[in-house]
Scaffold this active site. Structure first.
Site, short mmCIF file in Angstrom:
data_model
loop_
_atom_site.label_atom_id
_atom_site.label_comp_id
_atom_site.label_asym_id
_atom_site.label_seq_id
_atom_site.Cartn_x
_atom_site.Cartn_y
_atom_site.Cartn_z
N TYR A 144 10.67 -8.36 -20.63
CA TYR A 144 9.56 -8.36 -19.67
C TYR A 144 8.60 -9.54 -19.90
O TYR A 144 8.67 -10.55 -19.21
CB TYR A 144 8.80 -7.01 -19.69
N ALA A 147 5.26 -5.64 -5.01
CA ALA A 147 6.38 -5.80 -5.94
C ALA A 147 7.59 -6.00 -5.05
O ALA A 147 8.03 -5.06 -4.40
CB ALA A 147 6.53 -4.58 -6.83
N ALA A 195 0.79 -1.24 0.00
CA ALA A 195 0.00 0.00 0.00
C ALA A 195 0.82 1.28 0.00
O ALA A 195 0.25 2.37 -0.01
CB ALA A 195 -0.91 0.00 1.24
N SER A 196 2.16 1.18 0.01
CA SER A 196 2.92 2.40 0.28
C SER A 196 3.54 3.05 -0.95
O SER A 196 4.25 4.05 -0.84
CB SER A 196 4.03 2.06 1.29
N GLU A 251 8.29 -0.98 4.87
CA GLU A 251 9.04 0.27 4.76
C GLU A 251 9.95 0.46 5.97
O GLU A 251 9.74 -0.12 7.03
CB GLU A 251 8.09 1.46 4.64
P1 NAD Z 1 6.07 -0.29 -5.96
O1 NAD Z 1 7.49 -0.66 -5.83
O2 NAD Z 1 5.72 1.15 -6.19
O3 NAD Z 1 5.23 -0.80 -4.69
C1 NAD Z 1 5.44 -2.07 -4.14
C2 NAD Z 1 4.75 -2.19 -2.79
O4 NAD Z 1 5.02 -3.50 -2.27
C3 NAD Z 1 5.24 -1.19 -1.72
O5 NAD Z 1 4.14 -0.78 -0.93
C4 NAD Z 1 6.17 -2.05 -0.84
O6 NAD Z 1 6.26 -1.61 0.50
C5 NAD Z 1 5.43 -3.37 -0.91
N1 NAD Z 1 6.25 -4.52 -0.56
C6 NAD Z 1 7.35 -5.01 -1.18
N2 NAD Z 1 7.79 -6.13 -0.54
C7 NAD Z 1 6.94 -6.34 0.50
C8 NAD Z 1 6.85 -7.34 1.52
N3 NAD Z 1 7.70 -8.36 1.59
N4 NAD Z 1 5.85 -7.21 2.44
C9 NAD Z 1 4.97 -6.18 2.42
N5 NAD Z 1 5.00 -5.23 1.44
C10 NAD Z 1 5.97 -5.31 0.51
O7 NAD Z 1 5.51 -1.20 -7.15
P2 NAD Z 1 4.40 -1.01 -8.27
O8 NAD Z 1 5.07 -0.71 -9.56
O9 NAD Z 1 3.28 -0.19 -7.80
O10 NAD Z 1 3.93 -2.54 -8.41
C11 NAD Z 1 2.76 -3.06 -7.83
C12 NAD Z 1 2.18 -4.10 -8.77
O11 NAD Z 1 1.78 -3.46 -9.99
C13 NAD Z 1 3.19 -5.19 -9.16
O12 NAD Z 1 2.54 -6.43 -9.26
C14 NAD Z 1 3.64 -4.73 -10.53
O13 NAD Z 1 4.14 -5.77 -11.33
C15 NAD Z 1 2.33 -4.18 -11.07
N6 NAD Z 1 2.45 -3.31 -12.26
C16 NAD Z 1 3.35 -2.30 -12.28
C17 NAD Z 1 3.45 -1.53 -13.45
C18 NAD Z 1 4.46 -0.42 -13.55
O14 NAD Z 1 4.72 0.03 -14.67
N7 NAD Z 1 4.99 0.06 -12.47
C19 NAD Z 1 2.63 -1.79 -14.55
C20 NAD Z 1 1.69 -2.80 -14.45
C21 NAD Z 1 1.62 -3.57 -13.31
#
Ligand code: NAD
Length: 377
Positions: A213, A119, A28-29, A54
């Site tokens: 990817y 992620a 969520a962060s 975090e």
């Molecule tokens: P991000 O890095 O911004 O956020 C990841 C989140 O996961 C953070 O809140 C982090 O604290 C949390 N996290 C990581 N490890 C953790 C753990 N062990 N326990 C608890 N929390 C944990 O990532 P994002 O890009 O928002 O990715 C989120 C999802 O969206 C992923 O599945 C990603 O593949 C997908 N996605 C991303 C994109 C892109 O372009 N960024 C596009 C499509 C889909």
């Protein structure tokens, strides 16, 4: 500032009818998880429970960016009278799952939505061993270009293909297994409300990035989400609920910044989409997902794998034609003309809390930002 901008965007779009009222967000962060939380809270007046991993500030050492973003969200939600509680810990662990379930039972009874938006680079398995995800091609090596962030120069990169263990480990970290474990534990505890929806975000993107990817190790993990969504069909039907994989647009988040070659693609993409007036950030994507897909009366925009497609604007023919035409043409000299590297760079700085208008970076500030945590420190 970034959180405030996202809240303002959601408020401006107006209330989302039939939105969820109690939502758990795992991851969520940052990125899509934080944006989902803001869409739920400020677009649907939802109570939210956020789970993330975090680092808090210690003395003079600053906390991680997601810590400050969550603290800002929690304060702003509280000021609006919205319930928002946080769990800082490893979402893969049974302990954190049970802490979230206990909190939901105590304060909310049940939830109407579970957003799984993790992620993670690694996952600790119940036996204590650690598996890591890798970002590698499969079958053959990959050569491409990346942008050196400091010098704005293009540089060649090449990656050797993953071995079978690396593929399997990436699936264990970023595939659907842990999503299924969360849902099973929540069903067993009776904390999923009738009609509950759960989502997991995936990415497909442009053919130019497929070698690294979609056809690479991470793509295999994402394929596993499609399997998990199907496997969750029966368990979710017990509460008249649904599990959706949602294909989101490519954006610069903490997770995306680690993908080799993505900087060139996203810089070209941002250029084409901004010029066409179709560029979206995480908050635009999640708000559109809630308002026009998940909680709208109309038909869902599904593909042949029953995934909801939110990457429609990214994959529009004119946008992809621009990216493909310039994919091999772009070089250091033409970078600023052909791509939106400036916008990409700005997004990168903002991700880490820098480059934000109105912030005095020379001011002497106390890095400690307290946040009430139900679990974790
Ligand atoms: P991000 O890095 O911004 O956020 C990841 C989140 O996961 C953070 O809140 C982090 O604290 C949390 N996290 C990581 N490890 C953790 C753990 N062990 N326990 C608890 N929390 C944990 O990532 P994002 O890009 O928002 O990715 C989120 C999802 O969206 C992923 O599945 C990603 O593949 C997908 N996605 C991303 C994109 C892109 O372009 N960024 C596009 C499509 C889909």
């Amino acid at each position: 500032m970034d959180v405030q901008r996202q809240i303002e965007y959601v408020v401006k779009q107006g209330k989302i009818d039939n939105g969820p009222k109690r939502v758990l967000i795992v991851g969520a962060s940052g990125g899509y998880g934080l944006a989902s939380r803001i869409s739920a809270a400020f677009g649907c007046d939802a109570s939210t429970v956020g789970v993330f991993f975090e680092r808090p500030a210690v003395k003079k050492r600053t906390a991680s960016a997601g810590w400050y973003k969550t603290a800002a969200f929690t304060n702003k939600a509280g000021a609006k009278g919205l319930y928002a509680k946080n769990i800082n810990g490893d979402a893969f662990s049974e302990e954190v799952k049970q802490a979230a379930i206990a909190l939901i039972k105590k304060d909310l009874g049940q939830v109407d939505m579970v957003v799984y938006s993790l992620a993670a680079p690694a996952r600790q398995l119940p036996d204590g061993s650690l598996v890591r995800s890798t970002l590698k091609p499969i079958g053959e090596s990959f050569t491409g270009m990346t942008i050196d962030f400091n010098t704005a120069e293009l540089r060649a990169i090449s990656l050797e293909p993953a071995n079978p263990l690396e593929v399997a480990d990436t699936i264990r970290v970023m595939g659907g297994e842990d999503w299924e474990l969360w849902i099973e534990a929540m069903l067993e505890a009776g904390v999923l409300a009738d009609g509950c929806v759960t989502t997991n975000y995936t990415y497909i993107g442009s053919k130019v990035t497929w070698p690294i990817y979609y056809r690479g190790t991470i793509g295999k993990a994402k394929e596993d989400l499609d399997r998990a969504a199907k496997a969750l069909h029966e368990p979710m039907s017990r509460v008249n609920g649904k599990a959706h994989v949602v294909v989101m647009k490519g954006l610069l988040t903490q997770a995306a910044s680690a993908i080799p070659g993505m900087s060139v693609y996203l810089s070209l993409l941002f250029k084409a989409m901004k010029r066409a007036g179709t560029h979206e950030g995480c908050i635009e994507q999640t708000t559109r997902l809630f308002a026009t897909q998940l909680f709208s009366a109309g038909d869902l925009r599904l593909d042949e794998q029953a995934r909801i497609r939110m990457d429609d604007l990214e994959l529009a023919d004119d946008i992809q034609a621009y990216v493909q035409d310039n994919w091999t043409a772009v070089n250091t000299a033409s970078l600023s003309e052909l791509t939106d590297f400036a916008g990409y760079r700005q997004a990168f700085l903002e991700l880490h809390g820098f480059g934000i208008e109105g912030v005095d970076y020379d001011a002497d500030v106390d890095p400690v930002e307290d946040m009430d945590l139900v679990f974790g420190a």
